[in-house]
Every structure is written in structure tokens, then in C-alpha cells.
Design a protein around this motif. Sequence first.
Motif, PDB file in Angstrom:
ATOM      1  N   ALA A 130      16.131  18.699 -29.537  1.00  0.00           N
ATOM      2  CA  ALA A 130      15.054  18.864 -28.555  1.00  0.00           C
ATOM      3  C   ALA A 130      15.610  19.423 -27.244  1.00  0.00           C
ATOM      4  O   ALA A 130      14.990  20.289 -26.609  1.00  0.00           O
ATOM      5  CB  ALA A 130      14.357  17.527 -28.306  1.00  0.00           C
ATOM      6  N   LEU A 131      16.796  18.947 -26.826  1.00  0.00           N
ATOM      7  CA  LEU A 131      17.426  19.485 -25.625  1.00  0.00           C
ATOM      8  C   LEU A 131      17.798  20.950 -25.831  1.00  0.00           C
ATOM      9  O   LEU A 131      17.584  21.783 -24.935  1.00  0.00           O
ATOM     10  CB  LEU A 131      18.673  18.661 -25.268  1.00  0.00           C
ATOM     11  N   TYR A 132      18.330  21.274 -26.997  1.00  0.00           N
ATOM     12  CA  TYR A 132      18.702  22.655 -27.293  1.00  0.00           C
ATOM     13  C   TYR A 132      17.474  23.567 -27.234  1.00  0.00           C
ATOM     14  O   TYR A 132      17.527  24.661 -26.672  1.00  0.00           O
ATOM     15  CB  TYR A 132      19.361  22.739 -28.668  1.00  0.00           C
ATOM     16  N   ALA A 133      16.360  23.105 -27.794  1.00  0.00           N
ATOM     17  CA  ALA A 133      15.126  23.897 -27.768  1.00  0.00           C
ATOM     18  C   ALA A 133      14.655  24.107 -26.338  1.00  0.00           C
ATOM     19  O   ALA A 133      14.171  25.198 -25.977  1.00  0.00           O
ATOM     20  CB  ALA A 133      14.038  23.195 -28.587  1.00  0.00           C
ATOM     21  N   LEU A 134      14.816  23.084 -25.503  1.00  0.00           N
ATOM     22  CA  LEU A 134      14.418  23.194 -24.097  1.00  0.00           C
ATOM     23  C   LEU A 134      15.293  24.221 -23.379  1.00  0.00           C
ATOM     24  O   LEU A 134      14.800  25.039 -22.587  1.00  0.00           O
ATOM     25  CB  LEU A 134      14.549  21.822 -23.429  1.00  0.00           C
ATOM     26  N   ILE A 135      16.583  24.198 -23.672  1.00  0.00           N
ATOM     27  CA  ILE A 135      17.512  25.155 -23.068  1.00  0.00           C
ATOM     28  C   ILE A 135      17.138  26.589 -23.445  1.00  0.00           C
ATOM     29  O   ILE A 135      17.241  27.510 -22.629  1.00  0.00           O
ATOM     30  CB  ILE A 135      18.961  24.829 -23.499  1.00  0.00           C
ATOM     31  N   GLN A 136      16.665  26.776 -24.661  1.00  0.00           N
ATOM     32  CA  GLN A 136      16.306  28.119 -25.123  1.00  0.00           C
ATOM     33  C   GLN A 136      15.101  28.700 -24.392  1.00  0.00           C
ATOM     34  O   GLN A 136      14.864  29.913 -24.430  1.00  0.00           O
ATOM     35  CB  GLN A 136      16.030  28.103 -26.633  1.00  0.00           C
ATOM     36  N   GLU A 137      14.319  27.847 -23.726  1.00  0.00           N
ATOM     37  CA  GLU A 137      13.170  28.337 -22.975  1.00  0.00           C
ATOM     38  C   GLU A 137      13.590  29.093 -21.715  1.00  0.00           C
ATOM     39  O   GLU A 137      12.766  29.706 -21.041  1.00  0.00           O
ATOM     40  CB  GLU A 137      12.251  27.172 -22.602  1.00  0.00           C
ATOM     41  N   LEU A 160      26.013  21.907 -22.771  1.00  0.00           N
ATOM     42  CA  LEU A 160      26.005  22.417 -21.403  1.00  0.00           C
ATOM     43  C   LEU A 160      26.991  23.559 -21.241  1.00  0.00           C
ATOM     44  O   LEU A 160      26.748  24.510 -20.483  1.00  0.00           O
ATOM     45  CB  LEU A 160      26.354  21.300 -20.409  1.00  0.00           C
ATOM     46  N   ASN A 161      28.086  23.457 -21.925  1.00  0.00           N
ATOM     47  CA  ASN A 161      29.138  24.464 -21.803  1.00  0.00           C
ATOM     48  C   ASN A 161      28.752  25.788 -22.455  1.00  0.00           C
ATOM     49  O   ASN A 161      29.336  26.824 -22.168  1.00  0.00           O
ATOM     50  CB  ASN A 161      30.428  23.923 -22.439  1.00  0.00           C
ATOM     51  N   GLU A 162      27.748  25.744 -23.332  1.00  0.00           N
ATOM     52  CA  GLU A 162      27.339  26.950 -24.050  1.00  0.00           C
ATOM     53  C   GLU A 162      26.240  27.720 -23.333  1.00  0.00           C
ATOM     54  O   GLU A 162      25.933  28.854 -23.698  1.00  0.00           O
ATOM     55  CB  GLU A 162      26.863  26.570 -25.458  1.00  0.00           C
ATOM     56  N   ASP A 163      25.622  27.106 -22.314  1.00  0.00           N
ATOM     57  CA  ASP A 163      24.476  27.731 -21.663  1.00  0.00           C
ATOM     58  C   ASP A 163      24.428  27.287 -20.210  1.00  0.00           C
ATOM     59  O   ASP A 163      24.893  26.199 -19.865  1.00  0.00           O
ATOM     60  CB  ASP A 163      23.181  27.324 -22.377  1.00  0.00           C
ATOM     61  N   ASP A 164      23.876  28.143 -19.328  1.00  0.00           N
ATOM     62  CA  ASP A 164      23.824  27.795 -17.916  1.00  0.00           C
ATOM     63  C   ASP A 164      22.418  27.429 -17.444  1.00  0.00           C
ATOM     64  O   ASP A 164      22.135  27.430 -16.255  1.00  0.00           O
ATOM     65  CB  ASP A 164      24.386  28.937 -17.052  1.00  0.00           C
ATOM     66  N   SER A 165      21.525  27.077 -18.375  1.00  0.00           N
ATOM     67  CA  SER A 165      20.162  26.716 -17.991  1.00  0.00           C
ATOM     68  C   SER A 165      20.107  25.383 -17.253  1.00  0.00           C
ATOM     69  O   SER A 165      19.199  25.144 -16.458  1.00  0.00           O
ATOM     70  CB  SER A 165      19.253  26.653 -19.230  1.00  0.00           C
ATOM     71  N   VAL A 166      21.049  24.481 -17.548  1.00  0.00           N
ATOM     72  CA  VAL A 166      21.079  23.187 -16.859  1.00  0.00           C
ATOM     73  C   VAL A 166      21.722  23.387 -15.495  1.00  0.00           C
ATOM     74  O   VAL A 166      22.907  23.694 -15.382  1.00  0.00           O
ATOM     75  CB  VAL A 166      21.840  22.132 -17.677  1.00  0.00           C
ATOM     76  N   ALA A 167      20.908  23.223 -14.457  1.00  0.00           N
ATOM     77  CA  ALA A 167      21.367  23.501 -13.098  1.00  0.00           C
ATOM     78  C   ALA A 167      22.060  22.304 -12.460  1.00  0.00           C
ATOM     79  O   ALA A 167      22.873  22.473 -11.549  1.00  0.00           O
ATOM     80  CB  ALA A 167      20.178  23.921 -12.229  1.00  0.00           C
ATOM     81  N   TYR A 168      21.755  21.106 -12.933  1.00  0.00           N
ATOM     82  CA  TYR A 168      22.236  19.895 -12.266  1.00  0.00           C
ATOM     83  C   TYR A 168      22.148  18.744 -13.253  1.00  0.00           C
ATOM     84  O   TYR A 168      21.216  18.683 -14.055  1.00  0.00           O
ATOM     85  CB  TYR A 168      21.332  19.605 -11.064  1.00  0.00           C
ATOM     86  N   VAL A 169      23.122  17.846 -13.212  1.00  0.00           N
ATOM     87  CA  VAL A 169      23.100  16.663 -14.071  1.00  0.00           C
ATOM     88  C   VAL A 169      23.095  15.419 -13.192  1.00  0.00           C
ATOM     89  O   VAL A 169      23.943  15.272 -12.306  1.00  0.00           O
ATOM     90  CB  VAL A 169      24.317  16.621 -15.024  1.00  0.00           C
ATOM     91  N   LEU A 170      22.127  14.546 -13.419  1.00  0.00           N
ATOM     92  CA  LEU A 170      22.041  13.268 -12.724  1.00  0.00           C
ATOM     93  C   LEU A 170      22.359  12.160 -13.717  1.00  0.00           C
ATOM     94  O   LEU A 170      21.929  12.213 -14.866  1.00  0.00           O
ATOM     95  CB  LEU A 170      20.632  13.052 -12.161  1.00  0.00           C
ATOM     96  N   SER A 171      23.107  11.164 -13.285  1.00  0.00           N
ATOM     97  CA  SER A 171      23.395  10.044 -14.179  1.00  0.00           C
ATOM     98  C   SER A 171      23.650   8.800 -13.347  1.00  0.00           C
ATOM     99  O   SER A 171      23.360   8.758 -12.156  1.00  0.00           O
ATOM    100  CB  SER A 171      24.592  10.367 -15.088  1.00  0.00           C
TER     101      SER A 171
END
Length: 212
Positions: A130-137, A160-171
Motif C-alpha cells: 500500500a505504501l509502494y502504491a502511494l509512492i507511485q502516485e 524510501l531509498n528507491e524513491d524521493d516521493s517521501v519528503a519527511y519522516v516523523l516517528s
Amino acid sequence: VDYDRVYADWVRGRRLNEGLINWATIDYIQIFGLQEQYGYVYISNFGDIENEDVYQEIFDKIEAQQPHGIIVNDTLSEYAEWHVQYADKLAELQIPYYCNDQEIQVIEQEEICICMMNNASGVSDEALEALYALIQEDKPIILVLSDMIESEEDAIYTLLNEDDSVAYVLSAKEGEYVKELLYGETLHYSIPVDENQIFSMLYIKGLEGKNE
């Protein structure tokens, strides 16, 4: 540096730190090309100072900020699920709030999306898909994890290392505040649980210029 904005943030930060909440921050998540600005309160739990006065102060400060939403990330805490006890108070704010207590959930905004994943006990293949599908958008993503990414072997890290769609990670992390860069590019910001609360006001805003 925009000194007027720095000074304005200093004033706002002092106000956030007044009272029982003694550790508050204002942070900016800057994304190329964003037209709108979005504000979110990001909180975990309130440590051993938890009491009615603390919660009322938190609700008052949230109401004063008028954010687009509230992100609660307290899964790791022994005080987790305080938001269930205070659901009525949160509802009175009439501000959407989201608790990172599901395997995956997505908050859609016009220009961005916030993907929340409870990875405290690992992540299923279905959630990763589901995360991968979201990244593909190809829409900027703010990823909220209940637990820090501690290893490059983590399946989420690999994505995350394969795509730059994730701009920020909160944890979140037990008893520790962390800011670090994942693979030298994506900022990973972790707030502490079971500590006297950090109240984070996050502003997601546009960054001018060409995204190289």
C-alpha cells in the motif's frame, strides 16, 4: 535568513513553552512547488506529568494554533491511548485528529498526503504494498511511523531509498528526541515518548526554486 520570521517564531515558541508544557518546537517541512501551507500539531504523550491541567493546557494551545489537524503518535508509550480517555475534549476542538494505531492510514490533502503506519511490531507485506502504491502516485508524502527506522535493512528504509516521493519522516523514540538524515536526503524527526511532553507545531510549506 528572514529575520522577521525568525523573531515571530521565537515569540510564538515562547508562548508555546509557557505553563506546564516546557518543551515546544516550531518546525518547517519545505517541499518544492507547494502552493498552500499546512499546519499540524505533532504530539506523543505527556510523561509522568500527565494530569487534567496538562491536558487542558494542551487543548488550549492546540485551539490557539488552529492547525489543519493533530497527529498523535504514542504507540510506544506506557501512557498510550490517552486520546481515548479525552476523545470528547478532542472532538470539542473541531480539529481533525489522527492516531497512529492502525497498520496503515492515509490523510489526503490537495497537494500532499500523510501516510501513517504503526510499525512497532513490524510491517506486513500488504502495508508495504500500500505504501509502494502511494509512492507511485508521485505526490509528496509525509510518512509517520510509530517507531524509528533503526537499520538500513528495514523494508521501509529500502522503499524510501528507491524513491524521493517521501519528503519527511516523523516517528517516536522512547525518551529521546532525534533529528537525522536518512540516506543523506530525507529528514527523520523523532519525538520522545514517556518524557515531559514535546509539543511540535509543524508547518508544511512550499520551497521556491527548481527541484534538482
